[in-house]
Design an enzyme around this catalytic site. Structure first.
Site, PDB file in Angstrom:
ATOM      1  N   GLU A 219      48.659  32.628  40.242  1.00 28.20           N
ATOM      2  CA  GLU A 219      48.056  33.942  40.008  1.00 28.20           C
ATOM      3  C   GLU A 219      47.910  34.023  38.486  1.00 28.20           C
ATOM      4  OE1 GLU A 219      47.335  36.737  38.458  1.00 28.20           O
ATOM      5  OE2 GLU A 219      48.938  38.033  39.106  1.00 28.20           O
ATOM      6  N   GLU A 228      44.055  36.291  28.288  1.00 28.16           N
ATOM      7  CA  GLU A 228      45.302  35.517  28.293  1.00 28.16           C
ATOM      8  C   GLU A 228      44.971  34.015  28.366  1.00 28.16           C
ATOM      9  OE1 GLU A 228      47.761  38.464  31.273  1.00 28.16           O
ATOM     10  OE2 GLU A 228      48.406  36.391  31.200  1.00 28.16           O
TER      11      GLU A 228
END
Ligand SMILES: N=C(N)NCC[C@H]1O[C@@H](n2cnc3c(N)ncnc32)[C@H](O)[C@@H]1O
Length: 441
Positions: A219, A228
């Site tokens: 995930e 990110e």
């Protein structure tokens, strides 16, 4: 501290340059201003730099050396790429490099955050997210028998525990770089899964597995899908540890965009200054526009009726073929046909990931973070225009979106939206070209 270096250029080299995030509206029509990219909208200019112009003997301040060929340097307040081979160390200064850029992944802060419960509680409390992964394991439980699984960035280990609880894999390697891994081991033991689940603490691209795996589940999605850039770690692990013919979960991902109205956000951040307590605070509106509308609004919740057109997938990722190099710049196009007359305040983005079944013809599980699906902790991301524009049903909004990964801060990216509006009456006066560049920090 930054280290001054001298340029050893054979004469003048004019590379492209533009001031980074120019605070003052610059005239992009200025023939002397070469821009590495950027744009103008309603006289607000934000530019980003690709390369830096400098002359022999210039003293450049080096901020970072992301590669041996290109360095990130500054000359008289302008920052950009410079060819390292043209530079020599200035004897005058042996100052240290800018320590803040020693860690372009900002891993200490990043994994420090994931070492606390706050983010894990948020992710585990997200039922749409967590149930989607549970459904993937449940609906593939038979095929997972005797399979070797890698759960990349396992956090508290929830996906690994689902695997051990709902299926019979031969082994699950739960990889977690943060200090949460110590607790994940306890949770695995506490739930009687330590026969099947092995927790490995470390970055997925650095740890060693004893064998290749059949399934790589992770995930990894961030705001606007890519923020990110954990996806880079997933691709590196895929190339190193997923056996040929193995399964990637998610199998694919898509970023979706829609033009929207955002009356309440506009009222909250802009209209507010018109008559607070009966006073006229409108001179503050340019400041409000600069402060609130020049960066994306994460965790925005768009009401489906705020969509002005049918949403459009602008970027699609195939997790089997996507390469790390592809992440540097991703481009998409869009063409929206406005469905109702309204005020066009901005664009809203969200993502969807799909999990192909292990069984041929089996059902694909989908996790959609858009306004017509169950709420998730990502919510949606709103990109506000400088100034709202009235549009009519039948108008078209066409253009491009570019996700440009930051060359230094490797978890960050810039989103550039370039679009034109064509009036349904084909009235040329309605056509306007806009470019917005948003920095996602
Ligand atoms: N946006 C997300 N889904 N973030 C989930 C991030 C989870 O994966 C972990 N993580 C992120 N990158 C890595 C990596 N390269 N290796 C191991 N764990 C990682 C992180 O510590 C956190 O527990």
């Amino acid at each position: 501290m930054m280290r001054p270096v001298r340029s050893m250029l054979p004469g003048q080299i004019s590379l492209e340059v533009a001031p980074i995030r120019s605070e003052r509206p610059a005239n992009l029509r200025d023939p002397n201003l070469k821009t590495g990219g950027g744009g103008i909208s309603n006289n607000r200019v934000t530019c980003f730099v690709s390369q830096l112009s400098f002359s022999r003997g210039d003293r450049l301040l080096v901020h970072a050396k992301p590669s041996s060929e290109w360095w990130w340097a500054e000359l008289q307040g302008v920052i950009g790429y410079v060819p390292a081979g043209y530079l020599s160390q200035d004897a005058a200064g042996e100052e240290e490099e800018d320590p803040s850029i020693e860690d372009p992944w900002q891993d200490e802060e990043y994994f420090g955050n994931y070492g606390t419960l706050r983010l894990h509680l948020e992710m585990l409390s997200d039922k749409s997210r967590t149930e989607a992964y549970r459904q993937v394991i449940l609906s593939n439980s038979a095929s997972l028998s005797s399979k070797r699984v890698m759960d990349l960035g396992c956090g508290t280990g929830i996906i690994s525990l689902f695997c051990a609880q709902l299926a019979r894999p031969s082994m699950v390697y739960a990889v977690e770089a943060s200090s949460m891994a110590e607790y994940t081991r306890q949770l695995v033991k506490q739930n009687g899964c330590d026969e099947v689940v092995t927790v490995l603490q470390g970055r997925a691209e650095e740890i060693e597995l004893p064998e290749q795996v059949d399934v790589l589940v992770s995930e990894w999605m961030g705001n606007c899908l890519l923020f990110e850039f954990m996806v880079e770690s997933v691709l590196l692990a895929r190339d190193r540890w997923l056996r040929d013919g193995g399964t990637m979960w998610p199998s694919s991902a898509a970023l979706t965009l829609v033009p929207c109205q955002a009356d309440s956000y506009y009222a909250e951040k802009m209209a507010f200054w018109e008559r607070p307590y009966g006073l006229d605070f409108t001179p503050l509106q340019p400041l409000a526009q600069q402060e609130f509308f020049t960066k994306p609004k994460f965790s925005h919740i768009i009401d489906p009726c705020d969509c002005l057109a049918a949403p459009c997938d602008v970027i699609s990722l195939d997790m089997y073929t996507l390469q790390v190099g592809d992440l540097e710049q991703m481009k998409g196009q869009f063409h929206f046909c406005v469905e109702k007359s309204a005020v066009f305040h901005g664009f809203t983005a969200w993502f969807t990931v799909c999990f192909k079944s292990l069984e041929a013809g089996g059902a694909t599980v989908e996790l959609n973070t858009g306004p017509n699906s169950g709420p998730t902790h990502w919510k949606q991301t709103l990109f506000m225009l400088d100034r709202p524009v009235s549009v009519c049903a039948g108008d078209s909004i066409s253009g491009t979106i570019v996700l440009q990964r930051n060359p230094v801060w490797r978890r960050h990216m810039t989103v550039t939206l370039h679009w034109t509006i064509k009036g349904s009456t084909d009235n040329p006066d309605n056509a306007q070209a806009n470019i917005f560049i948003y920095y996602m920090h």
